[in-house]
Design a protein around this motif. Structure first.
Motif, PDB file in Angstrom:
ATOM      1  N   ARG A 150       0.836  -1.210   0.000  1.00 59.14           N
ATOM      2  CA  ARG A 150       0.000   0.000   0.000  1.00 59.14           C
ATOM      3  C   ARG A 150       0.864   1.250   0.000  1.00 59.14           C
ATOM      4  NH1 ARG A 150      -4.864   0.470   4.095  1.00 59.14           N
ATOM      5  NH2 ARG A 150      -4.981   2.398   2.884  1.00 59.14           N
ATOM      6  N   GLU A 151       1.915   1.244   0.807  1.00 57.56           N
ATOM      7  CA  GLU A 151       2.795   2.411   0.884  1.00 57.56           C
ATOM      8  C   GLU A 151       3.503   2.672  -0.440  1.00 57.56           C
ATOM      9  OE1 GLU A 151       5.349   1.438   4.101  1.00 57.56           O
ATOM     10  OE2 GLU A 151       3.826   1.799   5.667  1.00 57.56           O
ATOM     11  N   ARG A 152       3.775   1.601  -1.188  1.00 57.15           N
ATOM     12  CA  ARG A 152       4.503   1.732  -2.449  1.00 57.15           C
ATOM     13  C   ARG A 152       3.569   1.748  -3.667  1.00 57.15           C
ATOM     14  NH1 ARG A 152      10.012   0.810  -1.848  1.00 57.15           N
ATOM     15  NH2 ARG A 152      10.670  -0.151   0.122  1.00 57.15           N
ATOM     16  N   ASN A 153       2.252   1.696  -3.433  1.00 62.23           N
ATOM     17  CA  ASN A 153       1.266   1.670  -4.527  1.00 62.23           C
ATOM     18  C   ASN A 153       1.510   0.497  -5.478  1.00 62.23           C
ATOM     19  OD1 ASN A 153      -0.188   4.054  -3.760  1.00 62.23           O
ATOM     20  ND2 ASN A 153       1.524   5.271  -4.553  1.00 62.23           N
ATOM     21  N   ILE A 154       1.645  -0.685  -4.887  1.00 67.87           N
ATOM     22  CA  ILE A 154       1.929  -1.907  -5.640  1.00 67.87           C
ATOM     23  C   ILE A 154       0.684  -2.799  -5.646  1.00 67.87           C
ATOM     24  CG2 ILE A 154       3.296  -4.049  -5.611  1.00 67.87           C
ATOM     25  CD1 ILE A 154       5.540  -2.435  -4.303  1.00 67.87           C
ATOM     26  N   LEU A 155       0.452  -3.474  -6.751  1.00 64.55           N
ATOM     27  CA  LEU A 155      -0.587  -4.498  -6.781  1.00 64.55           C
ATOM     28  C   LEU A 155      -0.196  -5.616  -5.821  1.00 64.55           C
ATOM     29  CD1 LEU A 155      -1.229  -4.836 -10.629  1.00 64.55           C
ATOM     30  CD2 LEU A 155      -2.791  -3.857  -8.939  1.00 64.55           C
ATOM     31  N   VAL A 156      -1.132  -6.051  -4.977  1.00 60.18           N
ATOM     32  CA  VAL A 156      -0.805  -7.090  -4.002  1.00 60.18           C
ATOM     33  C   VAL A 156      -1.975  -8.049  -3.839  1.00 60.18           C
ATOM     34  CG1 VAL A 156      -1.552  -5.618  -2.072  1.00 60.18           C
ATOM     35  CG2 VAL A 156      -0.030  -7.564  -1.633  1.00 60.18           C
ATOM     36  N   ASN A 157      -1.632  -9.330  -3.759  1.00 62.97           N
ATOM     37  CA  ASN A 157      -2.632 -10.358  -3.511  1.00 62.97           C
ATOM     38  C   ASN A 157      -2.087 -11.337  -2.486  1.00 62.97           C
ATOM     39  OD1 ASN A 157      -3.584 -13.351  -4.208  1.00 62.97           O
ATOM     40  ND2 ASN A 157      -5.245 -11.953  -4.745  1.00 62.97           N
ATOM     41  N   VAL A 158      -2.782 -11.434  -1.351  1.00 61.95           N
ATOM     42  CA  VAL A 158      -2.483 -12.466  -0.362  1.00 61.95           C
ATOM     43  C   VAL A 158      -3.532 -13.545  -0.569  1.00 61.95           C
ATOM     44  CG1 VAL A 158      -2.235 -13.043   2.074  1.00 61.95           C
ATOM     45  CG2 VAL A 158      -1.533 -10.780   1.249  1.00 61.95           C
ATOM     46  N   MET A 159      -3.099 -14.702  -1.028  1.00 58.91           N
ATOM     47  CA  MET A 159      -4.038 -15.748  -1.413  1.00 58.91           C
ATOM     48  C   MET A 159      -4.893 -16.180  -0.223  1.00 58.91           C
ATOM     49  SD  MET A 159      -1.495 -17.864  -3.988  1.00 58.91           S
ATOM     50  CE  MET A 159      -2.747 -19.059  -4.464  1.00 58.91           C
ATOM     51  N   ASP A 160      -6.197 -16.310  -0.478  1.00 61.92           N
ATOM     52  CA  ASP A 160      -7.176 -16.706   0.540  1.00 61.92           C
ATOM     53  C   ASP A 160      -7.259 -15.708   1.690  1.00 61.92           C
ATOM     54  OD1 ASP A 160      -7.825 -19.078  -0.841  1.00 61.92           O
ATOM     55  OD2 ASP A 160      -6.102 -20.101   0.041  1.00 61.92           O
ATOM     56  N   ASP A 161      -6.963 -14.448   1.405  1.00 60.36           N
ATOM     57  CA  ASP A 161      -7.025 -13.400   2.435  1.00 60.36           C
ATOM     58  C   ASP A 161      -7.500 -12.116   1.759  1.00 60.36           C
ATOM     59  OD1 ASP A 161      -6.787 -11.744   4.586  1.00 60.36           O
ATOM     60  OD2 ASP A 161      -4.625 -11.997   4.854  1.00 60.36           O
ATOM     61  N   ILE A 162      -8.789 -12.055   1.457  1.00 61.76           N
ATOM     62  CA  ILE A 162      -9.357 -10.949   0.685  1.00 61.76           C
ATOM     63  C   ILE A 162      -9.089  -9.577   1.308  1.00 61.76           C
ATOM     64  CG2 ILE A 162     -11.530  -9.938  -0.143  1.00 61.76           C
ATOM     65  CD1 ILE A 162     -12.551 -12.768  -0.586  1.00 61.76           C
ATOM     66  N   PRO A 163      -9.171  -9.416   2.646  1.00 59.77           N
ATOM     67  CA  PRO A 163      -8.921  -8.086   3.219  1.00 59.77           C
ATOM     68  C   PRO A 163      -7.520  -7.553   2.940  1.00 59.77           C
ATOM     69  CG  PRO A 163     -10.048  -9.481   4.806  1.00 59.77           C
ATOM     70  CD  PRO A 163      -9.627 -10.369   3.684  1.00 59.77           C
ATOM     71  N   HIS A 164      -6.554  -8.461   2.670  1.00 62.39           N
ATOM     72  CA  HIS A 164      -5.187  -8.024   2.413  1.00 62.39           C
ATOM     73  C   HIS A 164      -4.826  -8.239   0.937  1.00 62.39           C
ATOM     74  CE1 HIS A 164      -5.037  -8.694   6.860  1.00 62.39           C
ATOM     75  NE2 HIS A 164      -4.520  -7.476   6.764  1.00 62.39           N
ATOM     76  N   ALA A 165      -5.699  -7.785   0.071  1.00 64.55           N
ATOM     77  CA  ALA A 165      -5.459  -7.874  -1.372  1.00 64.55           C
ATOM     78  C   ALA A 165      -6.206  -6.746  -2.061  1.00 64.55           C
ATOM     79  CB  ALA A 165      -5.934  -9.226  -1.910  1.00 64.55           C
ATOM     80  N   ASN A 166      -5.546  -6.115  -3.031  1.00 67.60           N
ATOM     81  CA  ASN A 166      -6.244  -5.096  -3.814  1.00 67.60           C
ATOM     82  C   ASN A 166      -6.549  -5.579  -5.228  1.00 67.60           C
ATOM     83  OD1 ASN A 166      -3.745  -4.861  -5.117  1.00 67.60           O
ATOM     84  ND2 ASN A 166      -3.192  -2.962  -4.046  1.00 67.60           N
ATOM     85  N   PHE A 167      -6.275  -6.868  -5.488  1.00 69.60           N
ATOM     86  CA  PHE A 167      -6.730  -7.495  -6.721  1.00 69.60           C
ATOM     87  C   PHE A 167      -6.870  -8.988  -6.470  1.00 69.60           C
ATOM     88  CE2 PHE A 167      -2.281  -8.522  -7.163  1.00 69.60           C
ATOM     89  CZ  PHE A 167      -2.238  -9.667  -7.947  1.00 69.60           C
ATOM     90  N   ALA A 168      -7.587  -9.663  -7.354  1.00 72.02           N
ATOM     91  CA  ALA A 168      -7.827 -11.096  -7.201  1.00 72.02           C
ATOM     92  C   ALA A 168      -7.491 -11.821  -8.493  1.00 72.02           C
ATOM     93  CB  ALA A 168      -9.286 -11.356  -6.826  1.00 72.02           C
ATOM     94  N   PHE A 169      -7.131 -13.096  -8.370  1.00 79.63           N
ATOM     95  CA  PHE A 169      -6.889 -13.938  -9.535  1.00 79.63           C
ATOM     96  C   PHE A 169      -8.163 -14.700  -9.886  1.00 79.63           C
ATOM     97  CE2 PHE A 169      -2.573 -13.611  -7.760  1.00 79.63           C
ATOM     98  CZ  PHE A 169      -1.876 -13.213  -8.893  1.00 79.63           C
ATOM     99  N   GLY A 170      -8.442 -14.819 -11.167  1.00 81.70           N
ATOM    100  CA  GLY A 170      -9.550 -15.654 -11.600  1.00 81.70           C
ATOM    101  C   GLY A 170      -9.049 -17.054 -11.921  1.00 81.70           C
ATOM    102  N   SER A 171      -9.986 -17.988 -12.051  1.00 81.98           N
ATOM    103  CA  SER A 171      -9.636 -19.308 -12.573  1.00 81.98           C
ATOM    104  C   SER A 171      -9.433 -19.159 -14.074  1.00 81.98           C
ATOM    105  CB  SER A 171     -10.757 -20.311 -12.289  1.00 81.98           C
ATOM    106  OG  SER A 171     -10.825 -20.605 -10.917  1.00 81.98           O
TER     107      SER A 171
END
Length: 224
Positions: free
Chosen positions: A95-116
């Motif tokens: 967030r501080e670096r304005n980077i796309l981030v995804n923590v798998m199986d942790d929606i609150p700590h992700a600003n994008f999601a992967f699809g199947s």
């Protein structure tokens, strides 16, 4: 949660950081490497397949746990395996670096999601239930993998070869548009599915002209 689907390009030019070395990380690393991503992996241990990729220098490997500052210069960060509050720390740095981030199986700590993903050559189909039922995404992917077989990849690769001759011989966008839809709605794809390339090329020639098909196939031979 509403999402907006996009497809990322030029991952070979921008750093992706993958944290974790388990089988989930392996799956994500394989998808990224298939797209020539510039990949850095941070994990004290790796699966056998990931270790082999590291030996081949297919990605940069830091044999340790995540440390503050590891996301410097990154475009995207993915957390596939973590202990303690690593997920929160990675998310905060991202967030501080304005980077796309995804923590798998942790929606609150992700600003994008992967699809199947279903992929056949140039064809990519991404499926998402916006987190409501990921199992449904998996089942839909399995269904689509049966429906959209390798013939779609071969067909689209041929269509790609036709693009340059089509643009060269037809200045009018409307003409090209009409011809593309005729091709898509024709039996050409069926011929690819049946493995009958001669019929596929002949039917294409009937629609757009033999000269264009010959030019496309010549381009293909040069590429080989």
């Amino acid at each position: 949660m509403e999402t907006f689907p996009i497809y990322l390009r030029r991952l070979d030019k921008r750093k992706t950081v993958l944290i974790g070395g388990n089988h989930e990380a392996e799956h994500k690393a394989e998808q990224l490497l298939d797209r020539n991503a510039k990949l850095t992996v941070i994990s004290p241990r790796l699966t056998k397949k990931m270790l082999w990729w590291a030996i081949q220098n297919r990605f940069q490997w830091f044999r340790r746990t995540y440390e503050q500052g590891d996301l410097e210069g990154a475009f995207m960060a993915i957390v596939a395996d973590y202990e303690g509050d690593t997920n929160k720390k990675v998310y905060q740095e991202a967030r501080e670096r304005n980077i796309l981030v995804n923590v798998m199986d942790d929606i609150p700590h992700a600003n994008f999601a992967f699809g199947s993903i279903v992929k056949q050559g140039p064809l990519t189909i991404s499926i998402s239930t916006s987190g409501a039922a990921p199992a449904l995404s998996v089942r839909l992917r399995q269904r689509f993998e049966e429906e959209f077989g390798p013939e779609y990849g071969a067909f689209l690769e041929f269509m790609q070869k036709l693009r340059e001759p089509m643009s060269r011989h037809h200045d009018s966008f409307e003409t090209r548009r009409k011809l593309w839809y005729e091709l898509i709605d024709s039996e050409v794809l069926t011929h690819f599915r049946n493995g009958d390339l001669e019929k596929a090329y002949d039917r294409t020639a009937e629609i757009i002209g033999e000269k264009l098909v010959e030019e496309a196939l010549d381009i293909e031979k040069v590429a080989q």
